[in-house]
Design an enzyme around this catalytic site. Structure first.
Site, PDB file in Angstrom:
ATOM      1  N   LYS A 126       0.681  -1.054  -0.076  1.00  0.00           N
ATOM      2  CA  LYS A 126      -0.037   0.093   0.120  1.00  0.00           C
ATOM      3  C   LYS A 126       0.876   1.054   0.198  1.00  0.00           C
ATOM      4  O   LYS A 126       0.570   2.267  -0.887  1.00  0.00           O
ATOM      5  CB  LYS A 126      -0.883   0.159   1.395  1.00  0.00           C
ATOM      6  CG  LYS A 126      -1.682   1.198   1.154  1.00  0.00           C
ATOM      7  CD  LYS A 126      -2.438   1.416   2.805  1.00  0.00           C
ATOM      8  CE  LYS A 126      -2.663   2.898   2.895  1.00  0.00           C
ATOM      9  NZ  LYS A 126      -3.583   3.003   4.325  1.00  0.00           N
ATOM     10  N   ASP A 144      -6.707   2.848   0.781  1.00  0.00           N
ATOM     11  CA  ASP A 144      -6.757   2.970   2.238  1.00  0.00           C
ATOM     12  C   ASP A 144      -8.114   2.661   2.647  1.00  0.00           C
ATOM     13  O   ASP A 144      -9.058   2.284   1.815  1.00  0.00           O
ATOM     14  CB  ASP A 144      -6.333   4.466   2.491  1.00  0.00           C
ATOM     15  CG  ASP A 144      -7.600   5.425   1.886  1.00  0.00           C
ATOM     16  OD1 ASP A 144      -8.171   5.097   1.169  1.00  0.00           O
ATOM     17  OD2 ASP A 144      -7.259   6.796   2.381  1.00  0.00           O
TER      18      ASP A 144
END
Length: 216
Positions: A126, A144
């Protein structure tokens, strides 16, 4: 029903979005540090501490000079600051020999590749997605809480997409390629300020007429 094409054509234009990260940074190293700090913390909270931190430690070399205790003092209000401090110092150690022009740190080209970036301390998929997307416009999607929520809210991903990695994989197939570079920015900003988790601002949303969630 909101399609990805509708979303990315309508939202940025109607809300006059400035498509950029809201994290404060002064160069590529400090942006990476800010992204590491933002895990399970809000951008607003991170931005409260990073200006002072980056004034004294804008490069890997100066971060090492500050040391882990000095770093912790700057970031102690951030969640999981002990572990984040260890990762940031380890990252600085790996990058310390890369030359900088004054305080302007630039990642070598090899790190523009997500698989190479992930090899660095403190940088998972991420984090790497966000860094490569923001700094080098790579078509990677950092998933997210906002991206995860909107993806499911609009029915763009299946119920079995229950991890950020699974959501990203499905979004890359669902969203037309020409929007991949702006996907993270637009979805995060829209989820943060308009299509919020508890009280979405449907009355002023440019997608309200085609939104199944709004109609419910």
């Amino acid at each position: 029903m909101i399609t990805p094409r509708d979303f990315f054509e309508i939202v940025p234009k109607n809300l006059n979005m400035e498509i950029r990260s809201e994290l404060y940074s002064t160069n590529e190293f400090t942006f990476a540090v800010a992204v590491i700090l933002s895990a399970q913390a809000t951008d607003k909270k991170v931005n409260e501490v990073t200006p002072a931190l980056f004034r004294v430690a804008p490069t890997p070399q100066k971060m090492l000079e500050l040391g882990i205790d000095g770093l912790k003092e700057h970031i102690k209000v951030i969640s999981f600051f002990n572990n984040k401090a260890k990762n940031i110092i380890a990252l600085a150690e790996r990058l310390k020999d890369i030359p900088t022009d004054k305080d302007n740190f630039v990642f070598p080209k090899k790190y523009h590749n997500r698989d190479e970036l992930i090899k660095l301390p403190g940088i998972g998929q991420k984090t790497a997605n966000v860094i490569t997307n923001v700094l080098w416009n790579a078509p990677n999607i950092g998933v997210d809480t906002h991206v995860f929520r909107l993806s499911h809210r609009y029915g763009w991903v299946t119920d079995s997409a229950n991890t950020p990695e699974k959501v990203e994989a499905e979004l890359l197939k669902k969203i037309p390629k020409k929007y991949h570079a702006i996907t993270n920015h637009v979805m995060v900003l829209f989820g943060r300020y308009t299509c919020t988790a508890l009280r979405p601002k449907c009355a002023t949303c440019p997608l309200a007429k085609i939104c199944d969630y709004h109609n419910k």
